[in-house]
Scaffold this active site. Structure first.
Site, PDB file in Angstrom:
ATOM      1  N   ASP A  77       0.849  -1.215   0.040  1.00 31.36           N
ATOM      2  CA  ASP A  77      -0.042   0.085   0.134  1.00 31.36           C
ATOM      3  C   ASP A  77       0.942   1.512  -0.052  1.00 31.36           C
ATOM      4  O   ASP A  77       0.549   2.402  -0.791  1.00 31.36           O
ATOM      5  CB  ASP A  77      -0.919  -0.117   1.077  1.00 31.36           C
ATOM      6  CG  ASP A  77      -2.198   0.767   0.919  1.00 31.36           C
ATOM      7  OD1 ASP A  77      -2.300   1.312  -0.051  1.00 31.36           O
ATOM      8  OD2 ASP A  77      -3.106   0.878   1.933  1.00 31.36           O
TER       9      ASP A  77
ATOM     10  N   CYS B 208      -0.723  10.785   2.103  1.00 26.70           N
ATOM     11  CA  CYS B 208      -2.017  11.199   1.448  1.00 26.70           C
ATOM     12  C   CYS B 208      -1.985  12.153   0.434  1.00 26.70           C
ATOM     13  O   CYS B 208      -1.539  13.381   0.865  1.00 26.70           O
ATOM     14  CB  CYS B 208      -2.982  11.327   2.505  1.00 26.70           C
ATOM     15  SG  CYS B 208      -4.755  11.747   1.826  1.00 26.70           S
TER      16      CYS B 208
ATOM     17  N   ASN C  55      -0.917   4.694   5.637  1.00 30.32           N
ATOM     18  CA  ASN C  55      -1.775   4.000   6.566  1.00 30.32           C
ATOM     19  C   ASN C  55      -1.270   4.191   7.982  1.00 30.32           C
ATOM     20  O   ASN C  55      -0.493   5.019   8.291  1.00 30.32           O
ATOM     21  CB  ASN C  55      -1.094   2.457   6.238  1.00 30.32           C
ATOM     22  CG  ASN C  55      -1.477   2.026   5.042  1.00 30.32           C
ATOM     23  OD1 ASN C  55      -0.464   1.799   4.145  1.00 30.32           O
ATOM     24  ND2 ASN C  55      -2.412   1.464   4.646  1.00 30.32           N
TER      25      ASN C  55
ATOM     26  N   HIS D 263      -8.232  -2.171   7.991  1.00 26.88           N
ATOM     27  CA  HIS D 263      -7.134  -1.696   7.101  1.00 26.88           C
ATOM     28  C   HIS D 263      -7.369   0.031   7.148  1.00 26.88           C
ATOM     29  O   HIS D 263      -8.508   0.358   6.634  1.00 26.88           O
ATOM     30  CB  HIS D 263      -7.230  -2.112   5.707  1.00 26.88           C
ATOM     31  CG  HIS D 263      -6.263  -1.536   4.758  1.00 26.88           C
ATOM     32  ND1 HIS D 263      -4.956  -1.968   4.458  1.00 26.88           N
ATOM     33  CD2 HIS D 263      -6.287  -0.274   4.115  1.00 26.88           C
ATOM     34  CE1 HIS D 263      -4.449  -1.191   3.671  1.00 26.88           C
ATOM     35  NE2 HIS D 263      -5.101  -0.141   3.488  1.00 26.88           N
TER      36      HIS D 263
HETATM   37 ZN    ZN Z   1      -4.973   1.437   1.913  1.00 24.93          ZN
END
Ligand code: ZN
Length: 305
Positions: free
Chosen positions: A13, A237, A246, A204
């Site tokens: 991710d 982000c 995350n 998550h």
């Molecule tokens: Zn994610």
């Protein structure tokens, strides 16, 4: 003394959110170093079509490497049945497929509506059971969607049940968009678990609005036993400068260990693994509070309780 499984998702991710490709040797060093700290599970990459995400092109090699690390559960993301076939061939212990609860998001992102996605999940599940590979479905945009806004809880519950009927063995609720709040996490985890019980194990979470740890705690109080996180909150982000991607693994481990929960992870050793990221990705910001502040003076007394 409950054990909480931390699943490191940074190599998937985190890296898929940044354009720079991390060299294979650095990825291997990162994965090996985290496994050596006691991290029990690592999502090493994604079996997306080759060429679509250059960052993930070496996932099969990473699976083969990670399989040599003792005790590590090696998992990968698979977007469809083709990816699942490649994951199985590479030798994963487990794989997970994302299933967007927002149908608009699903159609825009993977050009599949819910019915078509359930068919794909059925195909992946058949391959998984034939190969003896664990298969989980990640119910993404479960807490809200950047296109649709609120996603009805009844939709998430219905599609959670349908995913298990299609052959998934385990479920995760994904706050893909960073929309979740702790009260919502409690409500949704409770509602889904009322229908599927212990098949819902995982959250998550993204820390887009700074609510990641609060949401994690809310989930734990409702019976969640696995939390995804990424070292240094890698990936950030794109919509919120300064926000990690995350949950930051280091901060999550600090919270859980200090609370007396068991993660099996040596936090002080984990903090030194950041060096590998900093050297391989010098332009990427790394997040987290614990790396700057260090552990509390009485940290070792707390974890010994
Ligand atoms: Zn994610």
């Amino acid at each position: 003394m409950s054990f909480i499984t931390i699943s490191e998702v940074g190599p998937r991710d985190g890296l898929q959110s940044i354009s720079r490709v991390m060299p294979l040797e650095a990825k291997k060093a990162w994965i090996a170093a985290e496994a050596a700290c006691g991290v029990p599970e690592i999502e090493v990459g994604s079996f997306v079509p080759p060429g679509l995400l250059p960052q993930m092109a070496d996932t099969a090699e990473l699976v083969a490497f990670a399989r040599t690390l003792p005790g590590l559960n090696v998992v990968a993301l698979v977007p469809n049945a083709k990816g699942a076939a490649r994951a199985i061939e590479a030798g994963v212990h487990g794989m997970s497929a994302p299933f967007s609860m927002s149908e608009t998001h699903s159609i825009r992102n993977v050009r599949r509506d819910h019915a078509r996605m359930l068919q794909e999940i059925r195909e992946i599940a058949d391959q998984a059971s034939a190969a003896g590979v664990h298969f989980a479905v990640g119910l993404s945009t479960a807490f809200g969607c950047t296109i649709e806004g609120a996603v009805p809880e009844s939709t998430v519950v219905r599609l959670a049940v349908a995913s298990l009927e299609a052959g998934a063995k385990e479920l995760s609720l994904s706050d893909t968009t960073g929309y979740a709040d702790p009260a919502q996490v409690k409500r949704l985890v409770r509602a889904v678990r009322a229908e599927v019980g212990d098949a819902l194990t995982t959250l998550h979470l993204h820390n887009t609005r700074g609510l990641g740890l609060a949401n994690a705690l809310a989930g734990l109080e409702e019976g969640i036993t696995t939390l995804d996180a990424s070292l240094g909150g890698l990936g950030g982000c794109p919509y919120a400068p300064g926000a990690s991607g995350n949950l930051v693994t280091e901060d999550l481990v600090l919270m859980l260990n200090a609370m007396g929960l068991k993660t099996g992870i040596d936090l002080e050793r984990l903090l030194s693994v950041r060096k590998i990221l900093a050297e391989a990705l010098p332009d990427e910001p790394l997040y987290g509070f614990t790396p700057d502040a260090g552990v509390m003076l009485d940290y070792h007394e707390r974890i010994a309780r």
